[in-house]
Design a protein around this motif. Structure first.
Motif, PDB file in Angstrom:
ATOM      1  N   ASP A 112       0.823  -1.216   0.000  1.00  0.00           N
ATOM      2  CA  ASP A 112       0.000   0.000   0.000  1.00  0.00           C
ATOM      3  C   ASP A 112       0.853   1.261   0.000  1.00  0.00           C
ATOM      4  O   ASP A 112       0.529   2.234  -0.691  1.00  0.00           O
ATOM      5  N   SER A 113       1.944   1.278   0.755  1.00  0.00           N
ATOM      6  CA  SER A 113       2.748   2.498   0.859  1.00  0.00           C
ATOM      7  C   SER A 113       3.380   2.874  -0.474  1.00  0.00           C
ATOM      8  O   SER A 113       3.645   4.044  -0.745  1.00  0.00           O
ATOM      9  N   HIS A 114       3.621   1.873  -1.336  1.00  0.00           N
ATOM     10  CA  HIS A 114       4.271   2.110  -2.628  1.00  0.00           C
ATOM     11  C   HIS A 114       3.317   1.899  -3.802  1.00  0.00           C
ATOM     12  O   HIS A 114       3.760   1.703  -4.933  1.00  0.00           O
ATOM     13  N   ASP A 115       2.020   1.970  -3.531  1.00  0.00           N
ATOM     14  CA  ASP A 115       1.039   1.669  -4.569  1.00  0.00           C
ATOM     15  C   ASP A 115       1.154   2.623  -5.760  1.00  0.00           C
ATOM     16  O   ASP A 115       1.140   2.189  -6.917  1.00  0.00           O
ATOM     17  N   ARG A 116       1.265   3.913  -5.506  1.00  0.00           N
ATOM     18  CA  ARG A 116       1.318   4.884  -6.616  1.00  0.00           C
ATOM     19  C   ARG A 116       2.601   4.709  -7.435  1.00  0.00           C
ATOM     20  O   ARG A 116       2.566   4.827  -8.668  1.00  0.00           O
ATOM     21  N   ILE A 117       3.713   4.425  -6.771  1.00  0.00           N
ATOM     22  CA  ILE A 117       4.963   4.195  -7.492  1.00  0.00           C
ATOM     23  C   ILE A 117       4.793   3.025  -8.453  1.00  0.00           C
ATOM     24  O   ILE A 117       5.176   3.107  -9.634  1.00  0.00           O
ATOM     25  N   MET A 118       4.227   1.932  -7.978  1.00  0.00           N
ATOM     26  CA  MET A 118       4.063   0.757  -8.834  1.00  0.00           C
ATOM     27  C   MET A 118       3.054   1.005  -9.943  1.00  0.00           C
ATOM     28  O   MET A 118       3.235   0.537 -11.077  1.00  0.00           O
ATOM     29  N   ARG A 119       1.984   1.732  -9.654  1.00  0.00           N
ATOM     30  CA  ARG A 119       1.008   2.064 -10.692  1.00  0.00           C
ATOM     31  C   ARG A 119       1.645   2.939 -11.777  1.00  0.00           C
ATOM     32  O   ARG A 119       1.385   2.747 -12.978  1.00  0.00           O
ATOM     33  N   GLN A 120       2.450   3.902 -11.355  1.00  0.00           N
ATOM     34  CA  GLN A 120       3.119   4.766 -12.330  1.00  0.00           C
ATOM     35  C   GLN A 120       4.045   3.956 -13.225  1.00  0.00           C
ATOM     36  O   GLN A 120       4.065   4.128 -14.452  1.00  0.00           O
ATOM     37  N   LEU A 121       4.845   3.084 -12.632  1.00  0.00           N
ATOM     38  CA  LEU A 121       5.773   2.282 -13.422  1.00  0.00           C
ATOM     39  C   LEU A 121       5.030   1.373 -14.391  1.00  0.00           C
ATOM     40  O   LEU A 121       5.449   1.200 -15.539  1.00  0.00           O
ATOM     41  N   CYS A 122       3.934   0.803 -13.949  1.00  0.00           N
ATOM     42  CA  CYS A 122       3.136  -0.063 -14.808  1.00  0.00           C
ATOM     43  C   CYS A 122       2.551   0.726 -15.976  1.00  0.00           C
ATOM     44  O   CYS A 122       2.705   0.342 -17.149  1.00  0.00           O
ATOM     45  N   ARG A 123       1.896   1.821 -15.679  1.00  0.00           N
ATOM     46  CA  ARG A 123       1.227   2.598 -16.728  1.00  0.00           C
ATOM     47  C   ARG A 123       2.231   3.168 -17.720  1.00  0.00           C
ATOM     48  O   ARG A 123       1.990   3.166 -18.935  1.00  0.00           O
ATOM     49  N   ARG A 124       3.358   3.633 -17.221  1.00  0.00           N
ATOM     50  CA  ARG A 124       4.318   4.308 -18.093  1.00  0.00           C
ATOM     51  C   ARG A 124       5.211   3.345 -18.865  1.00  0.00           C
ATOM     52  O   ARG A 124       5.730   3.700 -19.932  1.00  0.00           O
ATOM     53  N   SER A 125       5.422   2.133 -18.357  1.00  0.00           N
ATOM     54  CA  SER A 125       6.315   1.186 -19.027  1.00  0.00           C
ATOM     55  C   SER A 125       5.591   0.240 -19.976  1.00  0.00           C
ATOM     56  O   SER A 125       6.188  -0.257 -20.931  1.00  0.00           O
ATOM     57  N   GLY A 126       4.308  -0.047 -19.695  1.00  0.00           N
ATOM     58  CA  GLY A 126       3.598  -1.051 -20.453  1.00  0.00           C
ATOM     59  C   GLY A 126       3.874  -2.468 -20.000  1.00  0.00           C
ATOM     60  O   GLY A 126       3.424  -3.429 -20.628  1.00  0.00           O
ATOM     61  N   ALA A 127       4.606  -2.626 -18.907  1.00  0.00           N
ATOM     62  CA  ALA A 127       4.909  -3.942 -18.353  1.00  0.00           C
ATOM     63  C   ALA A 127       4.029  -4.216 -17.140  1.00  0.00           C
ATOM     64  O   ALA A 127       3.575  -3.297 -16.448  1.00  0.00           O
ATOM     65  N   VAL A 128       3.786  -5.497 -16.877  1.00  0.00           N
ATOM     66  CA  VAL A 128       3.172  -5.890 -15.614  1.00  0.00           C
ATOM     67  C   VAL A 128       4.144  -5.563 -14.481  1.00  0.00           C
ATOM     68  O   VAL A 128       5.359  -5.752 -14.614  1.00  0.00           O
ATOM     69  N   VAL A 129       3.636  -5.046 -13.384  1.00  0.00           N
ATOM     70  CA  VAL A 129       4.448  -4.821 -12.183  1.00  0.00           C
ATOM     71  C   VAL A 129       3.907  -5.717 -11.079  1.00  0.00           C
ATOM     72  O   VAL A 129       2.692  -5.740 -10.830  1.00  0.00           O
ATOM     73  N   VAL A 130       4.796  -6.455 -10.447  1.00  0.00           N
ATOM     74  CA  VAL A 130       4.417  -7.375  -9.382  1.00  0.00           C
ATOM     75  C   VAL A 130       5.065  -6.908  -8.081  1.00  0.00           C
ATOM     76  O   VAL A 130       6.282  -7.010  -7.908  1.00  0.00           O
ATOM     77  N   GLY A 131       4.271  -6.364  -7.172  1.00  0.00           N
ATOM     78  CA  GLY A 131       4.777  -5.991  -5.857  1.00  0.00           C
ATOM     79  C   GLY A 131       4.798  -7.195  -4.938  1.00  0.00           C
ATOM     80  O   GLY A 131       3.916  -8.052  -5.011  1.00  0.00           O
ATOM     81  N   VAL A 132       5.794  -7.256  -4.069  1.00  0.00           N
ATOM     82  CA  VAL A 132       5.961  -8.404  -3.174  1.00  0.00           C
ATOM     83  C   VAL A 132       5.917  -7.928  -1.724  1.00  0.00           C
ATOM     84  O   VAL A 132       6.672  -7.038  -1.322  1.00  0.00           O
ATOM     85  N   ASP A 133       5.057  -8.533  -0.937  1.00  0.00           N
ATOM     86  CA  ASP A 133       4.904  -8.207   0.481  1.00  0.00           C
ATOM     87  C   ASP A 133       5.861  -9.092   1.286  1.00  0.00           C
ATOM     88  O   ASP A 133       5.444  -9.962   2.050  1.00  0.00           O
ATOM     89  N   TYR A 134       7.160  -8.835   1.126  1.00  0.00           N
ATOM     90  CA  TYR A 134       8.185  -9.675   1.748  1.00  0.00           C
ATOM     91  C   TYR A 134       8.217  -9.476   3.265  1.00  0.00           C
ATOM     92  O   TYR A 134       7.778  -8.429   3.778  1.00  0.00           O
TER      93      TYR A 134
END
Length: 284
Positions: free
Chosen positions: A64-86
């Protein structure tokens, strides 16, 4: 600490950026289950994917804390982004998080069809402690599964510099990471590790040959600036590729500020373009 971190980051994560789909799921791994969040920019199978590891000093932070970062990378790159709750420290000191991340990478590569991911176009990245974990996992996979990773996305990570100009200059809390905080995060992650000098945190003395191309993003007003500079030099000296970008006028952790700060938007755009260049082309 975790509650305060999540509360502060929640404002920066709004408004929510729309994507084709965002799905929470669980990977069943050798050392136990781990939660992941899969961000998809579009429908279709066999898309390239970037595993992203959130920062937070190994102690705080979440999907959740990095949700916007991951959404931005996904939308701007065209790649799937997989966040991991390590698993976080100090409850889970080294190597718990690294073990789980390595297992998750292998599980994604081996079960790529189930996630709509092309196993030949997989990268890993992160910010701060997440960048450290991404590089450490890449070193492990280079030796055990050299076919898995094609790209590294590393923002202002901790790689092993103990004393340097940036560590001495940027000690004020305004720069995002004080010496006391850094020491707390180090000791929480290492726990009772017997290795002298906490060598688990020193990736710069590792053999860095054979790693995939890397984008290395750094903040000019960050105590960890010299870590990124040293890593870029070390990767190149080992025969690898490192695209270093230093962003002026911003401190450690600035990627979270894309809601208001143009430099954060630019850094995410630069990283996303690098991801696209590294992963969207068909595997050779």
């Amino acid at each position: 600490m975790r509650s305060a971190y999540e509360t502060e980051r929640s404002w920066w994560n709004r408004p929510v950026i729309d994507l084709h789909s965002v799905t929470d799921m669980v990977l069943e791994l050798e050392d136990g289950p781990v939660g992941i969040r899969v961000y998809r920019p579009e429908a279709g199978a066999s898309l390239p994917a970037l595993m992203f590891l959130h920062g937070g000093g190994f102690v705080v932070g979440s999907l959740d804390s990095h949700d916007r970062i991951m959404r931005q990378l996904c939308r701007r790159s065209g790649a799937v982004v997989v966040g991991v709750d390590y698993p976080l420290s100090p409850e889970n000191p080294h190597p718990a998080a690294l073990d789980r991340i390595e297992q998750a990478l292998v599980a994604l590569a081996d079960g790529a069809d189930a996630h709509g991911i092309d196993p030949g176009r997989l990268g890993i990245g992160g910010d701060s402690s997440g960048a450290h974990l991404a590089l450490a996992a890449a070193l492990r996979l280079r030796d055990s599964r050299p076919d898995v990773l094609r790209f590294l996305l590393l923002y202002y990570g901790l790689y092993g510099v103990e004393e340097s100009e940036s560590h001495r200059r940027f000690t004020d809390p305004a720069y995002g990471l004080t010496p006391d905080e850094l020491q707390f995060y180090r000791s929480s992650y290492l726990g009772s590790e017997p290795a002298p000098g906490g060598k688990a945190l020193d990736l710069l003395t590792s053999d860095l040959a054979g790693l995939p191309p890397a984008f290395v993003g750094a903040a000019a007003l960050d105590p960890l600036l010299d870590d990124s500079l040293a890593l870029s030099d070390a990767l190149r000296n080992a025969g690898g590729q490192a695209d270093l970008r230093v962003y002026d006028g911003v401190p450690h952790g600035f990627l979270h500020w894309s809601r208001l700060v143009p430099t954060a938007v630019q850094a995410l755009e630069d990283g996303a373009r690098a991801v696209a260049a590294g992963l969207l082309r068909p595997p050779s």
